[in-house]
Scaffold this active site. Structure first.
Site, PDB file in Angstrom:
ATOM      1  N   THR B  29      13.600  10.504  -3.001  1.00  0.00           N
ATOM      2  CA  THR B  29      13.283  10.563  -3.950  1.00  0.00           C
ATOM      3  C   THR B  29      13.685  11.389  -4.986  1.00  0.00           C
ATOM      4  OG1 THR B  29      11.273   8.928  -5.098  1.00  0.00           O
ATOM      5  CG2 THR B  29      10.974  10.980  -2.908  1.00  0.00           C
ATOM      6  N   CYS B  34       4.407  14.408  -9.517  1.00  0.00           N
ATOM      7  CA  CYS B  34       5.401  13.205  -8.230  1.00  0.00           C
ATOM      8  C   CYS B  34       4.419  13.945  -6.879  1.00  0.00           C
ATOM      9  CB  CYS B  34       5.307  11.880  -8.074  1.00  0.00           C
ATOM     10  SG  CYS B  34       4.961  10.933  -9.752  1.00  0.00           S
ATOM     11  N   HIS B  51       5.799   8.002  -1.744  1.00  0.00           N
ATOM     12  CA  HIS B  51       5.800   8.307  -3.852  1.00  0.00           C
ATOM     13  C   HIS B  51       4.552   8.513  -4.077  1.00  0.00           C
ATOM     14  CE1 HIS B  51       8.830   9.030  -6.900  1.00  0.00           C
ATOM     15  NE2 HIS B  51       7.029   9.505  -7.325  1.00  0.00           N
TER      16      HIS B  51
END
Lengths: 193, 161
Positions: B29, B34, B51
């Site tokens: 990812t 985040c 995430h």
């Protein structure tokens, strides 16, 4: 029915915006730019990072357009290496003079952001009677997916949103650039009314 | 430019989502502000990647609970347990939480990190490695064959944690 009409308005407003943006850019770059509207779709937040290759290194400019009501977020995005050539075109410099990301490339991206922001703002003022004003662009360098992530950070309490994706080419050079529009509120419904 | 390994076994984890899988798959990812949390069971070679976009779920939670650190963590752990993972055997690694756009005053990244660490502590899961903060985005990929996480911060070379 109203929903269908609003969708039409969205398409018209976005097409007008990118058409006028391409005219303004063509003048600045002294080269034709062709903008294609790839799609307007409702996306889930979790699918954003599949829009572009996750590890693509890019530079981009964010612009917020707000005024009488909540407007848009715009994101102009270009591969890092392409940003070098864009800056050269703007400065009328020969191909290959800029070898790394620097203040010239950053300024070029900011300037393109300014152009896109002001043309979209003009479309809404002149064609739809809605006053929205662009903020100065924030130029960021990062992986492409992260730039898309930052775009939704201010409006995070939603799971889906409308997303317009277009790609444009500086014709002589075929430089691919991306242009995303994210409406923050009900601006298109307002344009329809 | 160093590119992520792209192969048949690569699974992309979306923003505000999590994925659980087993060896030989790779979960990957991108992270800006985040936070990415990997939990891995080295004996079973099962693990996952969460995430999170925001620190805490609001009262009106909406449909996607995995995007908040508090509710996302709970869901993530629940699914790992369903796959037969013993919590006491899990290894945690934490990444992300950068503050890239200075114009955004709220330091969401720091808040995300604080909540994730609080949840790990509450569940007595030790953090084995972390690379957090800064002002540039991250790419991470978890190799479920080894439990190792490769992390690339924008403009830097890859490092393995």
């Amino acid at each position: 029915m109203v929903e269908m009409e609003v969708k039409k308005i969205i398409e018209i407003a976005i097409k007008l915006s990118i058409d006028k943006s391409s005219q303004a850019l063509s003048k600045i770059l002294k080269s034709g730019s062709k903008i294609e509207l790839l799609n307007i779709k409702t996306m889930r937040i979790k699918d954003i990072n599949s829009t572009l290759p996750i590890d693509l290194e890019v530079a981009g400019a964010y612009i917020d357009l707000d005024g009488e009501r909540e407007g848009f977020k715009l994101l102009f995005l270009v591969e890092l290496t392409t940003s070098f050539r864009l800056a050269e075109l703007m400065l009328r410099w020969p191909n290959g003079k800029i070898k790394e990301y620097n203040t010239f490339t950053e300024s070029a991206i900011a300037e393109i952001g300014n152009i896109l922001g002001s043309t979209v703002s003009n479309v809404f003022s002149s064609d739809f009677g809605i006053k929205i004003i662009p903020t100065p662009p924030h130029v960021v360098r990062d992986f492409s997916s992260n730039l898309l992530e930052y775009m939704i950070m201010d409006i995070p309490y939603i799971d889906c949103f409308l997303f317009a994706e277009s790609r444009f080419f500086v014709v002589k050079e075929e430089l691919p650039c991306y242009f995303f529009i994210l409406p923050k509120g009900d601006i298109f419904k307002c344009a329809y009314d | 430019m160093v590119w992520c390994r792209i192969g048949m076994a690569d699974i992309l984890v979306g923003i505000g989502d999590f994925k659980i899988s087993n060896a030989p798959n790779i979960l990957k990812t991108n992270l800006g502000s985040c936070v990415g949390l990997t939990l891995y069971n080295p004996h079973k070679k099962i693990g996952g990647l969460l995430h999170v976009l925001l620190p805490r779920a609001p009262k009106n939670k909406g449909e996607n609970l995995s995007k908040y650190a508090d509710t996302g963590f709970e869901q993530f752990l629940k699914e790992l347990k369903k796959k037969g993972c013993d919590i006491s055997k899990l290894e945690a690694k934490v990444f992300g939480g950068a503050h890239v756009i200075k114009a955004i005053k709220t330091r969401v990244g720091d808040e995300n990190l604080a909540v994730i660490k609080e949840m790990l502590k509450k569940n007595r899961i030790r953090i084995k490695a972390e690379r957090t903060g800064g002002d540039r985005g991250y790419l991470i990929w978890l190799d479920l064959s080894t439990g190792k996480v490769t992390c690339r911060v924008f403009g830097e070379v890859e490092r393995i944690y």
